[in-house]
Design a protein around this motif. Sequence first.
Motif, PDB file in Angstrom:
ATOM      1  N   LEU A   4       8.249  12.642  14.562  1.00 32.61           N
ATOM      2  CA  LEU A   4       8.580  11.332  14.003  1.00 32.61           C
ATOM      3  C   LEU A   4       8.107  11.236  12.555  1.00 32.61           C
ATOM      4  O   LEU A   4       7.115  11.862  12.179  1.00 32.61           O
ATOM      5  N   PRO A   5       8.786  10.436  11.742  1.00 37.62           N
ATOM      6  CA  PRO A   5       8.344  10.277  10.355  1.00 37.62           C
ATOM      7  C   PRO A   5       7.025   9.523  10.281  1.00 37.62           C
ATOM      8  O   PRO A   5       6.685   8.739  11.171  1.00 37.62           O
ATOM      9  N   LYS A   6       6.291   9.755   9.213  1.00 40.37           N
ATOM     10  CA  LYS A   6       5.020   9.045   8.982  1.00 40.37           C
ATOM     11  C   LYS A   6       5.348   7.698   8.332  1.00 40.37           C
ATOM     12  O   LYS A   6       5.969   7.640   7.271  1.00 40.37           O
ATOM     13  N   LEU A   7       4.914   6.621   8.980  1.00 42.41           N
ATOM     14  CA  LEU A   7       5.223   5.271   8.504  1.00 42.41           C
ATOM     15  C   LEU A   7       4.042   4.676   7.748  1.00 42.41           C
ATOM     16  O   LEU A   7       2.881   4.997   8.010  1.00 42.41           O
ATOM     17  N   PHE A  18       4.565  -9.695   6.061  1.00 41.93           N
ATOM     18  CA  PHE A  18       5.694  -9.951   6.957  1.00 41.93           C
ATOM     19  C   PHE A  18       5.540  -9.155   8.255  1.00 41.93           C
ATOM     20  O   PHE A  18       5.816  -9.656   9.338  1.00 41.93           O
ATOM     21  N   PHE A  19       5.108  -7.897   8.140  1.00 42.30           N
ATOM     22  CA  PHE A  19       4.932  -7.027   9.308  1.00 42.30           C
ATOM     23  C   PHE A  19       3.463  -6.660   9.490  1.00 42.30           C
ATOM     24  O   PHE A  19       2.697  -6.607   8.527  1.00 42.30           O
ATOM     25  N   ASP A  20       3.105  -6.372  10.742  1.00 41.48           N
ATOM     26  CA  ASP A  20       1.852  -5.682  11.021  1.00 41.48           C
ATOM     27  C   ASP A  20       2.089  -4.743  12.199  1.00 41.48           C
ATOM     28  O   ASP A  20       3.215  -4.616  12.695  1.00 41.48           O
ATOM     29  N   PRO A  28       4.053   5.719  18.595  1.00 38.39           N
ATOM     30  CA  PRO A  28       2.926   6.539  19.079  1.00 38.39           C
ATOM     31  C   PRO A  28       1.954   6.995  17.998  1.00 38.39           C
ATOM     32  O   PRO A  28       0.811   7.345  18.304  1.00 38.39           O
ATOM     33  N   ASN A  29       2.394   7.017  16.760  1.00 37.06           N
ATOM     34  CA  ASN A  29       1.547   7.557  15.695  1.00 37.06           C
ATOM     35  C   ASN A  29       0.922   6.441  14.861  1.00 37.06           C
ATOM     36  O   ASN A  29       1.404   5.302  14.854  1.00 37.06           O
ATOM     37  N   LYS A  30      -0.109   6.792  14.154  1.00 40.85           N
ATOM     38  CA  LYS A  30      -0.771   5.826  13.277  1.00 40.85           C
ATOM     39  C   LYS A  30       0.181   5.372  12.174  1.00 40.85           C
ATOM     40  O   LYS A  30       0.874   6.186  11.560  1.00 40.85           O
ATOM     41  N   ILE A  31       0.221   4.070  11.940  1.00 42.07           N
ATOM     42  CA  ILE A  31       0.990   3.530  10.823  1.00 42.07           C
ATOM     43  C   ILE A  31       0.003   3.209   9.703  1.00 42.07           C
ATOM     44  O   ILE A  31      -0.919   2.411   9.883  1.00 42.07           O
ATOM     45  N   GLU A  32       0.189   3.858   8.572  1.00 48.03           N
ATOM     46  CA  GLU A  32      -0.730   3.680   7.449  1.00 48.03           C
ATOM     47  C   GLU A  32      -0.497   2.331   6.764  1.00 48.03           C
ATOM     48  O   GLU A  32       0.534   1.681   6.960  1.00 48.03           O
ATOM     49  N   GLU A  33      -1.456   1.929   5.958  1.00 48.68           N
ATOM     50  CA  GLU A  33      -1.322   0.735   5.126  1.00 48.68           C
ATOM     51  C   GLU A  33      -1.628   1.121   3.684  1.00 48.68           C
ATOM     52  O   GLU A  33      -2.608   1.817   3.427  1.00 48.68           O
ATOM     53  N   VAL A  34      -0.772   0.683   2.772  1.00 50.78           N
ATOM     54  CA  VAL A  34      -1.006   0.942   1.353  1.00 50.78           C
ATOM     55  C   VAL A  34      -0.916  -0.400   0.629  1.00 50.78           C
ATOM     56  O   VAL A  34       0.111  -1.076   0.702  1.00 50.78           O
ATOM     57  N   LYS A  52      -1.462  10.214   1.744  1.00 50.22           N
ATOM     58  CA  LYS A  52      -1.294   9.883   3.159  1.00 50.22           C
ATOM     59  C   LYS A  52      -0.018  10.485   3.755  1.00 50.22           C
ATOM     60  O   LYS A  52       0.257  10.306   4.941  1.00 50.22           O
ATOM     61  N   LYS A  53       0.759  11.175   2.899  1.00 54.45           N
ATOM     62  CA  LYS A  53       1.977  11.882   3.338  1.00 54.45           C
ATOM     63  C   LYS A  53       2.935  10.951   4.087  1.00 54.45           C
ATOM     64  O   LYS A  53       3.454  11.281   5.158  1.00 54.45           O
ATOM     65  N   ILE A  54       3.159   9.802   3.498  1.00 61.86           N
ATOM     66  CA  ILE A  54       4.029   8.793   4.116  1.00 61.86           C
ATOM     67  C   ILE A  54       5.488   9.127   3.830  1.00 61.86           C
ATOM     68  O   ILE A  54       5.860   9.442   2.701  1.00 61.86           O
ATOM     69  N   ASP A  55       6.307   9.047   4.869  1.00 62.39           N
ATOM     70  CA  ASP A  55       7.745   9.305   4.737  1.00 62.39           C
ATOM     71  C   ASP A  55       8.546   8.019   4.531  1.00 62.39           C
ATOM     72  O   ASP A  55       9.566   8.025   3.842  1.00 62.39           O
ATOM     73  N   ILE A  56       8.089   6.937   5.166  1.00 64.00           N
ATOM     74  CA  ILE A  56       8.826   5.671   5.108  1.00 64.00           C
ATOM     75  C   ILE A  56       7.841   4.543   4.813  1.00 64.00           C
ATOM     76  O   ILE A  56       6.844   4.382   5.524  1.00 64.00           O
ATOM     77  N   LEU A  57       8.120   3.778   3.768  1.00 68.02           N
ATOM     78  CA  LEU A  57       7.314   2.608   3.422  1.00 68.02           C
ATOM     79  C   LEU A  57       8.081   1.351   3.811  1.00 68.02           C
ATOM     80  O   LEU A  57       9.241   1.176   3.425  1.00 68.02           O
ATOM     81  N   ILE A  58       7.418   0.476   4.556  1.00 72.23           N
ATOM     82  CA  ILE A  58       8.084  -0.699   5.119  1.00 72.23           C
ATOM     83  C   ILE A  58       7.498  -1.968   4.508  1.00 72.23           C
ATOM     84  O   ILE A  58       6.281  -2.156   4.512  1.00 72.23           O
ATOM     85  N   GLY A  59       8.362  -2.830   4.003  1.00 74.16           N
ATOM     86  CA  GLY A  59       7.885  -4.125   3.511  1.00 74.16           C
ATOM     87  C   GLY A  59       8.705  -4.657   2.359  1.00 74.16           C
ATOM     88  O   GLY A  59       9.293  -3.894   1.588  1.00 74.16           O
ATOM     89  N   ASN A  60       8.749  -5.979   2.259  1.00 70.19           N
ATOM     90  CA  ASN A  60       9.460  -6.632   1.164  1.00 70.19           C
ATOM     91  C   ASN A  60       8.612  -6.626  -0.103  1.00 70.19           C
ATOM     92  O   ASN A  60       7.385  -6.733  -0.044  1.00 70.19           O
ATOM     93  N   ILE A  61       9.295  -6.548  -1.227  1.00 69.21           N
ATOM     94  CA  ILE A  61       8.634  -6.579  -2.524  1.00 69.21           C
ATOM     95  C   ILE A  61       8.896  -7.947  -3.157  1.00 69.21           C
ATOM     96  O   ILE A  61      10.057  -8.346  -3.289  1.00 69.21           O
ATOM     97  N   PRO A  62       7.853  -8.687  -3.544  1.00 68.74           N
ATOM     98  CA  PRO A  62       8.098  -9.981  -4.193  1.00 68.74           C
ATOM     99  C   PRO A  62       8.787  -9.806  -5.539  1.00 68.74           C
ATOM    100  O   PRO A  62       8.706  -8.744  -6.167  1.00 68.74           O
ATOM    101  N   ALA A  63       9.450 -10.860  -5.972  1.00 69.27           N
ATOM    102  CA  ALA A  63      10.245 -10.800  -7.206  1.00 69.27           C
ATOM    103  C   ALA A  63       9.431 -10.308  -8.392  1.00 69.27           C
ATOM    104  O   ALA A  63       9.919  -9.526  -9.218  1.00 69.27           O
ATOM    105  N   THR A  64       8.178 -10.740  -8.469  1.00 70.70           N
ATOM    106  CA  THR A  64       7.349 -10.406  -9.622  1.00 70.70           C
ATOM    107  C   THR A  64       6.953  -8.931  -9.678  1.00 70.70           C
ATOM    108  O   THR A  64       6.502  -8.454 -10.712  1.00 70.70           O
ATOM    109  N   ALA A  65       7.108  -8.218  -8.572  1.00 73.81           N
ATOM    110  CA  ALA A  65       6.739  -6.792  -8.551  1.00 73.81           C
ATOM    111  C   ALA A  65       7.957  -5.881  -8.410  1.00 73.81           C
ATOM    112  O   ALA A  65       7.811  -4.661  -8.344  1.00 73.81           O
ATOM    113  N   TYR A  66       9.150  -6.460  -8.382  1.00 74.14           N
ATOM    114  CA  TYR A  66      10.353  -5.675  -8.078  1.00 74.14           C
ATOM    115  C   TYR A  66      10.557  -4.535  -9.075  1.00 74.14           C
ATOM    116  O   TYR A  66      10.752  -3.376  -8.685  1.00 74.14           O
ATOM    117  N   ASP A  67      10.514  -4.830 -10.357  1.00 75.34           N
ATOM    118  CA  ASP A  67      10.776  -3.795 -11.365  1.00 75.34           C
ATOM    119  C   ASP A  67       9.739  -2.674 -11.297  1.00 75.34           C
ATOM    120  O   ASP A  67      10.071  -1.497 -11.475  1.00 75.34           O
TER     121      ASP A  67
END
Length: 498
Positions: A4-7, A18-20, A28-34, A52-67
């Motif tokens: 499985l990919p590292k999340l 939004f998520f936890d 089944p695997n540890k989900i990292e936090e950055v 942390k060798k993360i393959d997939i980063l999950i989460g919304n980006i606020p408008a002020t950090a989008y760029d």
Amino acid sequence: MKKLPKLGFIYLDYVLRFFDHSNFKGWPNKIEEVVYHWKNDKQRFIKEVKRKKIDILIGNIPATAYDTFVEISKELPHVRFVPSLQSQFSNKSKQNVTLFCKKHKLNIPKTKIFYDTKKANKYLQKKAKYPQIIKRSYGPSNYGGYYVHKVDNYKETKKLLDEKKYIPIYTQDAIKLKDNGDIRVMLIGHKPVCAFWRYAKKDEWITNTSQGGSMSYNNIPMNALELAVQSSKAAKAEYWACDIAICKNTGKAYILECATAFAAFPYIRDWIGQYLMWDFSKGKFKMPHIPIYSWQELGKIDSSLLRTLRHIGFSKYKPSFDGEWYLNDLDIGFDMQEVSKSKDSDFPEPIKIKTLQKNFDKQKKSDDFDLKKLNLNNASLTDIMTLYAMQEELAVEIHDYIQENIITDSTDLLELESVDEQMLKCWDKSLDDMRVDINCVEEHELIKIKGIGKKLAKLIIKHKKKLKGFNSIEELEEIEGIGKNKIKQLKSRFKIGV
């Protein structure tokens, strides 16, 4: 099972999460936090993701950090962002929503965007069809209807723009709303999983529930769902939400807003997590089964209870032989499906205006000059939303808190689970001296102040009457039971005069 990919979850300081881990029950695997710490944190963030060798980063980006995150994604080419940065294009500004809808020929109200105030005023004075809806396009507090204004004539428009100094000037023809409401549709894998009407209060026009609007899950028209699905597919978004207006006169559906960032009860976030686990595992986890219009049944549950429910599931209907033959030949809804990979070409180029930064700088100087510090005790929701990196849910929580309490120091907010000391450091420059004038406060108000009980409140009022008003806070020491430690605390609560 294939590896499985590292999340990893993307979190940002001062921004509600939004998520936890609870939304990804069973992974089944540890989900990292950055955590992104703003300012000059880009390179550290990139290094942490790589370490942390993360393959997939999950989460919304606020408008002020989008760029900034667009730049980060370029330095992490092998990392998949969910939602993709492309599908979050609309989150950044109202302007981007318009550009996105126009590119994909999605129905929107007639919209004009001006960076030249003279051209804007000429249009609004001579050509615009009133009423108009004027919106703040950019900024950290873009949601909740706090920067959306209805104007009925040019005189009102001129007054509004002189006061707000919005750049760009973003204006739309107002749609005559069916039943004085609009529709919020939430989708997962392009399938509507929740939809409800949002009705404005009597004699009001804004429908946001955070500003007093009401909700109904019944009688959602099919053309609203179809338009929402169309926009979700255009965005190639794993999860998506649209606000849709139905014209009272024509019945035509129009997109008012669309984004991957939206407020959702925990059970909907659980469904998103389940869908993403199905996606990430290439089908090893089950796709959530959410029948169309299930929101009508869930909507019968009191919202105070519904918001506490988690991991809601539905059994699948198994018809008789005859019924199965009939249903196989009948298209009864929308299928949840895998989302196509986003490409830059799916989304329009943002408007590039040479004078844009100059206009922002000019506006910033003007805003700094006119800046008034905020006293939370008489602050509206709109006022609270102006605090740095404020999110709608937290603003509502703070607003509810000040209905029952009088805040004399920002640290009083630490009683709220969502607030921490880092947030307070960012807000303190924007907050006024909130200490209470002890000579003007009444007994029923005293008991709303932290550290003042009913007994002490009575003693303070009694002593104030005896002295015919306090001349200094130190005079509180004359009250039996108030010692040096207590007087130190009270000095942070009270003052004499304005």
